[in-house]
Design a protein around this motif. Structure first.
Motif, short mmCIF file in Angstrom:
data_model
loop_
_atom_site.label_atom_id
_atom_site.label_comp_id
_atom_site.label_asym_id
_atom_site.label_seq_id
_atom_site.Cartn_x
_atom_site.Cartn_y
_atom_site.Cartn_z
N ALA A 103 40.69 39.48 34.80
CA ALA A 103 41.12 37.57 34.75
C ALA A 103 41.44 37.82 33.42
CB ALA A 103 39.25 37.27 34.32
N LEU A 104 40.96 38.70 32.33
CA LEU A 104 42.01 37.84 31.49
C LEU A 104 43.50 38.08 31.12
CD1 LEU A 104 38.99 39.77 28.76
CD2 LEU A 104 40.19 37.74 28.50
N GLU A 105 43.77 39.56 32.09
CA GLU A 105 45.43 39.80 32.49
C GLU A 105 45.69 38.75 32.88
OE1 GLU A 105 44.99 43.31 34.83
OE2 GLU A 105 44.27 44.49 32.92
N GLY A 113 56.08 44.04 26.21
CA GLY A 113 57.50 44.17 26.01
C GLY A 113 57.35 45.83 27.19
N ASN A 114 56.51 46.23 28.00
CA ASN A 114 56.78 47.49 28.65
C ASN A 114 56.90 46.98 30.15
OD1 ASN A 114 53.72 47.25 29.32
ND2 ASN A 114 53.47 49.39 28.42
N GLY A 115 56.94 46.35 30.88
CA GLY A 115 56.97 46.29 31.87
C GLY A 115 55.00 45.53 32.51
N TYR A 116 54.02 46.12 31.90
CA TYR A 116 52.97 45.70 32.40
C TYR A 116 52.29 45.08 31.67
CZ TYR A 116 53.76 49.73 35.60
OH TYR A 116 54.80 50.72 36.70
N VAL A 117 50.92 44.05 31.85
CA VAL A 117 50.03 43.87 31.19
C VAL A 117 48.48 44.59 30.71
CG1 VAL A 117 48.71 41.57 31.28
CG2 VAL A 117 51.44 41.59 31.47
N HIS A 118 48.33 44.84 29.95
CA HIS A 118 46.84 45.32 30.63
C HIS A 118 46.05 44.89 29.11
CE1 HIS A 118 43.03 48.10 31.29
NE2 HIS A 118 44.04 48.92 29.66
N VAL A 119 44.72 43.89 29.64
CA VAL A 119 43.68 44.50 29.01
C VAL A 119 42.42 45.41 28.93
CG1 VAL A 119 42.35 42.49 28.19
CG2 VAL A 119 44.43 41.85 28.87
N ALA A 120 42.36 45.74 27.30
CA ALA A 120 40.90 46.58 27.55
C ALA A 120 40.00 46.18 27.24
CB ALA A 120 41.30 47.58 26.67
N VAL A 121 38.70 45.69 27.54
CA VAL A 121 38.00 44.69 27.30
C VAL A 121 36.46 46.52 26.64
CG1 VAL A 121 35.82 44.04 27.99
CG2 VAL A 121 37.70 43.58 29.17
N TYR A 212 36.20 31.64 37.00
CA TYR A 212 36.33 31.70 38.66
C TYR A 212 37.14 32.58 39.34
CZ TYR A 212 33.89 27.14 39.47
OH TYR A 212 33.24 26.05 39.14
N ASP A 213 38.11 33.14 38.03
CA ASP A 213 38.90 34.45 37.45
C ASP A 213 37.99 35.62 37.61
OD1 ASP A 213 41.96 32.78 38.03
OD2 ASP A 213 40.77 32.50 36.28
N ALA A 214 37.14 35.63 37.56
CA ALA A 214 35.96 36.59 37.43
C ALA A 214 35.12 36.61 38.08
CB ALA A 214 35.87 37.26 35.26
N LYS A 215 35.59 36.34 39.17
CA LYS A 215 34.58 36.06 40.36
C LYS A 215 32.95 35.87 39.53
CE LYS A 215 37.56 39.80 43.10
NZ LYS A 215 38.21 39.19 41.91
N TRP A 216 32.75 34.86 38.96
CA TRP A 216 31.76 35.02 38.05
C TRP A 216 30.38 33.36 37.38
CZ3 TRP A 216 31.69 37.35 31.96
CH2 TRP A 216 31.08 37.81 31.78
#
Length: 274
Positions: A103-105, A113-121, A212-216
């Motif tokens: 959801a955060l992503e 700028g590496n072409g990927y989006v990653h959020v670490a929780v 809603y994005d987190a199905k929560w």
């Protein structure tokens, strides 16, 4: 006449010089060893040491794999702390980590700028349970992340730094200000330059479309809210946190304004532009 007698007689003749060689006495013939080529030497080495070679090859492969993983591991564009003072207030929270990351992503730009989006929780349980080793380990992890200055966006409950969940297991030096909820987190309105949130240190998750994005939307605990770290000169994390502060504020602002920069349902990490 025996063979032994013949050999003795022939030996005597040889010693006296009567004959120079004998057909009766067998001569020791020493064959010259075959000269080995480099390829043959290598082949012999591997044959004699095959088990050592196999073990060495195995450990070398494992070492290469670990180094490759460390080098190519996807670095997060944003690190978020998910912490609760008591798991009874947010049961099953650990099982929601993946949904929260995805959801955060949706609200997180490709900062590196590496072409990927990653959020670490990072989920941290600060419940004062009976297992003191567990409590101390999680407390050390929590304050370690605070000092690291990388995680500047928090999802936590209001009791995180009050009462029994405060700094009793944390031993700051004499120059460190004891943390409270009020001095740890920023005024969100001022931090995000959104006057409608002035005076608020926390925004309840249930008041945002994020749930809603987190199905929560039907099970998100009422106690959880977004907060942004307050960084000031003199803090251990201050010099390291500037870039991460910007990222945390931008993502939270996107959440509050509904700005999904990566609105996709595919993958554990979003590919920029999909």
């Amino acid at each position: 006449m025996s063979k032994e007698s013949d050999e003795k007689r022939e030996l005597l003749k040889l010693k006296q010089g009567i004959i120079s060689e004998s057909e009766v006495i067998e001569q020791d013939v020493h064959e010259q060893p075959e000269k080995q080529t480099v390829a043959k030497k290598i082949d012999n080495f591997f044959f004699r040491n095959k088990w050592f070679v196999a073990a060495g090859a195995f450990f070398a492969a494992v070492g290469f794999f670990l180094v490759y993983q460390a080098v190519t591991r996807e670095q997060p564009d944003l690190t978020v702390i998910l912490a609760v003072s008591d798991t009874s207030k947010a049961p099953g929270l650990y099982q929601k980590v993946n949904d929260i990351e995805l959801a955060l992503e949706k609200y997180c730009p490709d900062f590196d700028g590496n072409g990927y989006v990653h959020v670490a929780v990072y989920s941290i349980d600060l419940t004062k349970s009976g297992n003191m080793q567990y409590v101390q380990s999680n407390t050390a992890k929590f304050y370690g992340e605070i000092e690291r200055g990388v995680a500047e966006l928090y999802i936590c409950d209001a009791d995180l730094l009050t009462g029994e969940t405060s700094t009793e297991d944390y031993d700051p030096d004499e120059n460190t200000i004891a943390l409270t909820y009020e001095n740890m987190f920023s005024d969100i309105g001022k931090a995000l330059k959104m006057p409608e949130y002035n005076g608020k240190l926390r925004i309840d998750l249930k008041d945002t479309g994020f749930v809603y994005d987190a199905k929560w939307e039907n099970s998100c605990p009422d106690t959880l809210a977004f907060s942004v770290r307050r960084e000031e000169p003199g803090m251990v994390s201050y010099s390291k946190s500037e870039e991460y502060q910007k990222r945390a504020k931008e993502v939270l602002k996107n959440i509050l304004t509904g700005n999904k920069v990566n609105d996709t349902e595919v993958g554990s990490s979003t590919v920029q532009g999909e």
